[in-house]
Structure formats: C-alpha cells, structure tokens
Design a protein around this motif. Structure first.
Motif, mmCIF file in Angstrom:
data_model
loop_
_atom_site.group_PDB
_atom_site.id
_atom_site.type_symbol
_atom_site.label_atom_id
_atom_site.label_comp_id
_atom_site.label_asym_id
_atom_site.label_seq_id
_atom_site.Cartn_x
_atom_site.Cartn_y
_atom_site.Cartn_z
ATOM 1 N N LYS A 118 -38.112 -44.029 82.496
ATOM 2 C CA LYS A 118 -38.649 -42.868 83.220
ATOM 3 C C LYS A 118 -39.174 -43.239 84.607
ATOM 4 N N PHE A 119 -38.351 -43.989 85.338
ATOM 5 C CA PHE A 119 -38.729 -44.394 86.696
ATOM 6 C C PHE A 119 -38.566 -43.227 87.672
ATOM 7 N N TYR A 120 -39.421 -43.217 88.700
ATOM 8 C CA TYR A 120 -39.258 -42.314 89.832
ATOM 9 C C TYR A 120 -38.373 -42.970 90.902
ATOM 10 N N THR A 121 -38.639 -44.253 91.146
ATOM 11 C CA THR A 121 -37.887 -44.991 92.163
ATOM 12 C C THR A 121 -37.297 -46.250 91.537
ATOM 13 N N LEU A 122 -36.234 -46.756 92.133
ATOM 14 C CA LEU A 122 -35.582 -47.949 91.613
ATOM 15 C C LEU A 122 -36.433 -49.195 91.848
ATOM 16 N N SER A 123 -37.311 -49.134 92.818
ATOM 17 C CA SER A 123 -38.211 -50.275 93.044
ATOM 18 C C SER A 123 -39.137 -50.486 91.852
ATOM 19 N N GLN A 124 -39.426 -49.418 91.105
ATOM 20 C CA GLN A 124 -40.252 -49.556 89.905
ATOM 21 C C GLN A 124 -39.546 -50.418 88.860
ATOM 22 N N PHE A 125 -38.210 -50.334 88.835
ATOM 23 C CA PHE A 125 -37.449 -51.212 87.937
ATOM 24 C C PHE A 125 -37.629 -52.672 88.345
ATOM 25 N N LEU A 126 -37.504 -52.955 89.642
ATOM 26 C CA LEU A 126 -37.683 -54.330 90.110
ATOM 27 C C LEU A 126 -39.109 -54.814 89.860
ATOM 28 N N GLN A 127 -40.071 -53.931 90.036
ATOM 29 C CA GLN A 127 -41.462 -54.313 89.765
ATOM 30 C C GLN A 127 -41.653 -54.682 88.305
ATOM 31 N N SER A 128 -40.987 -53.973 87.414
ATOM 32 C CA SER A 128 -41.122 -54.268 85.982
ATOM 33 C C SER A 128 -40.480 -55.592 85.613
ATOM 34 N N ARG A 129 -39.528 -56.056 86.413
ATOM 35 C CA ARG A 129 -38.824 -57.312 86.132
ATOM 36 C C ARG A 129 -39.392 -58.499 86.918
ATOM 37 N N GLY B 146 -42.111 -58.236 89.550
ATOM 38 C CA GLY B 146 -43.400 -58.102 90.198
ATOM 39 C C GLY B 146 -43.401 -57.090 91.330
ATOM 40 N N SER B 147 -44.581 -56.713 91.756
ATOM 41 C CA SER B 147 -44.749 -55.631 92.733
ATOM 42 C C SER B 147 -44.182 -55.971 94.109
ATOM 43 N N GLU B 148 -44.267 -57.253 94.509
ATOM 44 C CA GLU B 148 -43.785 -57.628 95.840
ATOM 45 C C GLU B 148 -42.280 -57.386 95.975
ATOM 46 N N ALA B 149 -41.525 -57.751 94.942
ATOM 47 C CA ALA B 149 -40.071 -57.535 94.980
ATOM 48 C C ALA B 149 -39.758 -56.048 95.114
ATOM 49 N N GLY B 150 -40.502 -55.218 94.381
ATOM 50 C CA GLY B 150 -40.273 -53.780 94.467
ATOM 51 C C GLY B 150 -40.580 -53.230 95.843
ATOM 52 N N ARG B 151 -41.671 -53.697 96.446
ATOM 53 C CA ARG B 151 -42.035 -53.196 97.778
ATOM 54 C C ARG B 151 -41.038 -53.653 98.846
ATOM 55 N N ILE B 152 -40.534 -54.883 98.710
ATOM 56 C CA ILE B 152 -39.519 -55.341 99.674
ATOM 57 C C ILE B 152 -38.265 -54.485 99.566
ATOM 58 N N TYR B 153 -37.867 -54.177 98.317
ATOM 59 C CA TYR B 153 -36.717 -53.285 98.131
ATOM 60 C C TYR B 153 -36.959 -51.943 98.812
ATOM 61 N N SER B 154 -38.137 -51.380 98.598
ATOM 62 C CA SER B 154 -38.441 -50.071 99.200
ATOM 63 C C SER B 154 -38.434 -50.150 100.717
ATOM 64 N N GLY B 155 -38.997 -51.240 101.258
ATOM 65 C CA GLY B 155 -39.002 -51.400 102.710
ATOM 66 C C GLY B 155 -37.602 -51.500 103.278
ATOM 67 N N ILE B 156 -36.748 -52.313 102.640
ATOM 68 C CA ILE B 156 -35.362 -52.441 103.117
ATOM 69 C C ILE B 156 -34.610 -51.126 102.927
ATOM 70 N N SER B 157 -34.877 -50.432 101.833
ATOM 71 C CA SER B 157 -34.231 -49.129 101.616
ATOM 72 C C SER B 157 -34.596 -48.143 102.715
ATOM 73 N N LEU B 158 -35.845 -48.161 103.138
ATOM 74 C CA LEU B 158 -36.252 -47.283 104.234
ATOM 75 C C LEU B 158 -35.547 -47.656 105.536
#
Length: 621
Positions: free
Chosen positions: A107-118, A120-132
């Motif tokens: 039940k993720f809102y964003t795909l970065s939440q998937f990376l965070q679950s695997r 950690g939070s830094e990987a998810g935020r980097i994904y979100s930053g690059i996606s932007l």
C-alpha cells in the motif's frame, strides 16, 4: 504556410477545439470536487476503474513528444522508432505480474517508500530527488514540444501569440484542474484525451497514407522495400553503428529504459496504485498495452508516409523533424469539415495528458517523501488536509519553475529530434535506479550507504563513458558500433556498471568472518537465499519469463540473419506465445473449475495474446 493555415482553420475547427478544451477543464474540475483526504488526492481513493487506468496510462505516455516527435522521427529515421513502442510491451507485462503486486501489497503512495523499506530512508529520498529532476527535464520538453507544435495553428488564425505566451497558457490550464482535483482529475481527463489522441492520430494517418504520392499502405511498403539506396525506412533493425537507433541498442539499453519507465517511474505506476484491486489494475495495464501497439501505425508510419510525400514534392530537405506534424496537417487535411479541429483537439489532449500526470506526481513525491518526513522529524503530525495543501502549493511552485525553464532554456527553433534528445539526457540517471529496484525486488541485503553511492556514482560513469569509448575502444569495436558511443549502448554499460558495484558490495558484506555469530547469521542468510532461488525457479511466471527471453533473442537472431523468412518467423512467434500462455493458464485450473470460468477469471492468456501481437510486429518489420 501562414496563409494556408489561416485559410484552412474554419469556425467549425475552432468550435470543436473550444468545446474540447472546455470539456477537459470541466471534467477535471468535476472529477476532483470531493477530494477530502491525501489518499483521495494522491491515489484517487484507490478506487480507479480499469478503463480509467488504461486511458490514463496511454494518455500519460503518449504526450506531444510522441504525437509530434515520433512522427518527426518516422519522417527522418523511419519505422525503427517503433522499438520505443513494441519494446515497452514486455516491460508492461513485467509491471503487471512482478512489480505492481508487490507495490500494492505494501500500500505504497510513492515508489521511494519501497526503496526505504528495503534500503533505508536515504535511498528513498535520493530516488525521489532524481525523479523530480527527471520530471523537470521531461515536463520542460513537454511544454516546449506542445507549444512549438501548436504555435503554427493558433498564430496564423489571426491570433497574435508568441511561443512564450503559449507555454504560459498550456502550463496554466493543465495546472488548474490538476491542482484542484488530484489524481482522479488527471485520470478522467486522460481518458478523454486518449480518445482525442487516437481519433486525431488515425485521421492524420489515413489522410497521409491514402495520398496519391503514397498510394496506400501496401504501396508504401513496396516503395520502401524497392528503394535503390537500400535504406528502407520500414526496416525495424538498423545497423549496430547507426547514430540514432542501432538494433543492438534497441534490444539492450532501450529495453532497460522501458523497464525503468513502466515499472519504477512514479508518474506512470501511480495510477495503477490507485486501482480498485490488483485485477482491475492489471486489466487496465493490459488494455493500455493494446493501445500502445497502435502508436507505430498512426504516428511513426505516418512519418514514413510524410517522407514519401515530400520526396515526391522535392521538399524533404526543407522539413525539420519537429515541424513535420504541423506541415503535414497543412498539406493533407481537407478544409471545411472540422477535421483540423479534431487533430488540434488530439494534440491538445497529448499535451495536457502528460503534463498533468507529471505535475501531480511531482507534488506527490515532494509531499510524501520530503515535506511529511521533515514535519515528523520536527515532532509535528500533519493532517490529511495539510498534506493536500502542501502538495498543491508545491504543484504551483513546480509548474512555475518548469514553465520558466521551457521559456528560457529551450530553443523553439531547434532542428534536432527533440524526442531522442530528451531520452538521451534523461538516461544518465535511470540505469542505477533500475538496478537498485531490481535488487530490492530480489530482497538482496546491501548497506544503504552503498546503495546511495551506486545511485550517485553511476551517472558520473555514464557521462564519462563516451570519452572512455572514444579513447580506449579498439578499432574493430568502433567499426562495428560506430566511432561515437550511442546513448542506448551507454545505458547498457551503465546498467552493468551499477550491477557490478552492488554485486561486489554484496559479496564483500557477506564474506565469511571468524566471528561465530556472524558466521551463523551468514549461513542463515545463505539458507534463505537458496530457498528463495528454489521458489523462483519453481514459480510459473519466472519460467515464462525465461522462456520468453530465450524465444525473444532466438527469433530476433533468425529474423536478422534470414530476413527473407520474416513472415513465417513472425507468425510462428505469435502462435508460440499465445499457445504457451494458454498452457500456463490451463495449468492453474482447479479440479472442479470449468475452462470458461478459468479464462474469465485469469488474465495470463490475454497477456500472452498481447505479447504474441508484439512479436508478430517485431519479426515482421
């Protein structure tokens, strides 16, 4: 062309176009009138029907870059551009059966939440930053190509408007209903825009291909096959050293870009996350895939027909690829019937359907992955209303930013293939992200720090790889693949660079140590890995994909080596995939279940038909 346009665009055209514009704006505002929570605003309340998902996937993907840019590449390069469409179908199937079930289960809102679950939070935020960053590049391109393709039609009806003013109008309009209604507004307007895109594309294709200079579809194919220079524009497989679309790059780097786009791209996957159920979402993906197969025939093939038309008129050298669409409309569309209004409405739909999706996804990424965690670190718990408001504020700011970029940093008179340029620039960032997602899907344990290093280091390698290739590649390699490294080959190398980094890291992290506790943990990890590999091998979908890849490369190899048998190979490819998909479906049948009930409830056979048609086209052309 100015005088021609001003004569051709009649009051009927303007009326149809105006009504379409009001309809899209009205539906967008109406659809989102009851959005009261962040789930409603960002995921449509997870209540989207299959037809909404199908229309939105198609509309989001088929932007003005496709409708205008792909026609231009069909004119300048040829039907080989269809790799961008045919190659996406296997990636769409991968979304339906591998990525989406996992994303929806959590039940993720964003795909970065998937990376965070695997990882950690830094990987998810980097994904979100690059996606932007990627959305910024693509949205800037969408505003540019939309304004440039619309400008000749609007300017020469007597309305004095500049490129800058048109960019502002497009950005403002698409921002209004996206800001107001969230994902539901985006999805339901995309459905309308999908019909408009299909109607305008098919109309222009028919009018172009039936021109006397072309003589119909079969005459077009015959003319291209009999070209004295041997450079048929209907050849799907261009040489490995082709500067734009070598077949080796199309079946390697481009395929990886397809997997990234359809499986790990926020603004594409987001509408499938909002489906009523997994089955509903998969049905929407299936129909969206079928619609994708039509694009080469109403866009790229029309560009090839345009090449035949202008060659016979001696005007080929005077046509820039990104201007081919508007000039073709002037040439082939009869006036007084409202047909230009239909085509302009389709173009409007193509522009809005991609811009609104990217704006909304950018707002989702910012709110869920940056603003909300920041507030929580400050000890504040934000409400649904605050989440929606922060998303809406960012949407306005982001829309203003990309509008400024489209006005100041893009040349509206460029002669380049902008679609190819856009793919080229975006592809520096995608290989590492795709590798990280694949490692996450496989649940490989790697430190968050190394994941972040890989994501940030791979683009540097990507930027440097053309220089490395030029200086160090052996002569025979350059003779085969060209003096300059094609960006699709670069994507392939960057992807494997990231894999090597993470595999090496995994091996180092899991090496045996003297510590007994660590050793025990290691043995436990190895045991789990063996169990996982065993399950993967026994899993029917995995076997299907292994067979799929073997058949894919075998049939493609035969097709390239013995093109005179392409008809037999293409028909064989179609039936192989259809029969195998039926076999997979029947294997799932329970003892007391009827075949009619089985085929009504399962969709594997439908995806087999989709893949069958894909390979029919892959091997035919």
């Amino acid at each position: 062309m100015a005088n021609q346009l001003s004569v051709m665009i009649t009051s009927i055209d303007l009326l149809f176009f105006g009504l379409t514009f009001v309809l899209v704006l009205g539906v967008g505002m109406y659809a989102g009138r009851k959005e009261s929570s962040s789930s409603d605003y960002f995921l449509g309340g997870r209540s989207l029907p299959w037809w909404g998902i199908a229309g939105s996937l198609f509309g989001t993907n088929i932007s003005a870059n496709h409708l205008v840019g792909m026609l231009g590449i069909g004119f300048s390069v040829g039907f080989a551009q269809s790799h961008y469409e045919f190659g996406s179908i296997p990636a769409i199937v991968l979304l339906a059966f591998v990525f989406l079930p996992l994303f929806r289960r959590k039940k993720f809102y964003t795909l970065s939440q998937f990376l965070q679950s695997r990882f950690g939070s830094e990987a998810g935020r980097i994904y979100s930053g690059i996606s932007l960053i990627l959305i910024t590049i693509q949205l800037t391109g969408a505003l540019y190509i939309g304004a440039r393709s619309f400008l000749p039609f609007i300017k020469d009806t007597g309305i004095q408007i500049t490129y800058t003013e048109l960019v502002l109008w497009i950005a403002f309009t698409s921002t209004i209903y996206t800001w107001f209604g969230g994902l539901k507004s985006v999805v339901y307007t995309d459905v309308i825009q999908t019909f408009l895109i299909l109607a305008s594309g098919l109309l222009l294709a028919y009018l172009s291909i039936t021109r006397p200079e072309v003589g119909g579809i079969f005459e077009l194919l015959a003319k291209e096959e009999s070209r004295v220079d041997g450079l048929s524009k209907m050849n799907l497989y261009l040489p490995p050293n082709h500067p734009t679309l070598p077949w080796t790059g199309a079946l390697s780097g481009l395929f990886l870009l397809h997997i990234f786009y359809w499986n790990t791209n926020q603004y594409v996957v987001q509408r499938t996350l909002g489906g009523k159920s997994l089955r509903e979402a998969r049905l929407g993906i299936l129909v969206g895939g079928l619609l994708k197969l039509t694009v080469p025939f109403f866009s790229i093939l029309t560009g090839v027909a345009a090449y035949q038309i202008w060659t016979s008129l001696g005007e080929t050298s005077n046509i820039a690829p990104d201007e081919a669409f508007s000039k073709l409309v002037v040439l082939v569309v009869p006036l007084g019937y409202g047909l230009i209004g239909v085509i302009l409405a389709g173009l409007l739909g193509a522009i809005f359907s991609s811009i609104d999706s990217m704006l909304h996804s950018a707002a989702t990424l910012f709110t869920i992955d940056f603003y909300k965690p920041f507030q929580e670190r400050l000890g504040k718990k934000i409400s649904d209303t605050e989440e929606m408001n922060s998303g809406r504020i960012f949407l306005l700011v982001f829309s203003a930013l990309v509008t400024i970029l489209a006005i100041l940093f893009v040349d509206p008179h460029s002669k380049k293939n902008f679609f190819i340029e856009l793919s080229n620039q975006s592809s520096h960032f995608t290989p590492a992200l795709l590798v990280v997602f694949l490692f996450g899907i496989l649940n490989v344990k790697i430190s968050s720090r190394m994941i972040c290093i890989t994501i940030l280091l791979t683009p540097i390698f990507s930027f440097l790889s053309p220089l490395i290739y030029t200086d160090l590649a052996p002569k025979f390699i350059k003779q085969t693949f060209g003096d300059e490294l094609n960006f699709l080959h670069r994507v392939f190398f960057s992807f494997h660079f990231a894999i090597v980094l993470l595999v090496f890291t995994a091996l180092v992290q899991n090496r045996r140590r003297k510590n007994p506790d660590v050793l025990k943990e290691k043995e436990s990890s190895l045991s789990k890995l063996k169990q996982w590999i065993s399950l993967i091998i026994q899993y029917p979908n995995t076997k299907s994909w292994i067979l799929f890849l073997i058949l894919f490369f075998a049939l493609i190899t035969f097709r390239i080596q013995i093109p005179e048998y392409k008809i037999y190979l293409s028909i064989s490819g179609f039936f192989l995939f259809v029969i195998y998909s039926f076999f997979i479906t029947i294997r799932i049948k329970s003892p007391n279940q009827s075949l009619a009930n089985l085929f009504r409830k399962r969709d594997e056979w439908l995806y087999g038909i989709l893949l069958g048609f894909t390979f029919l086209f892959y091997l035919w052309f």
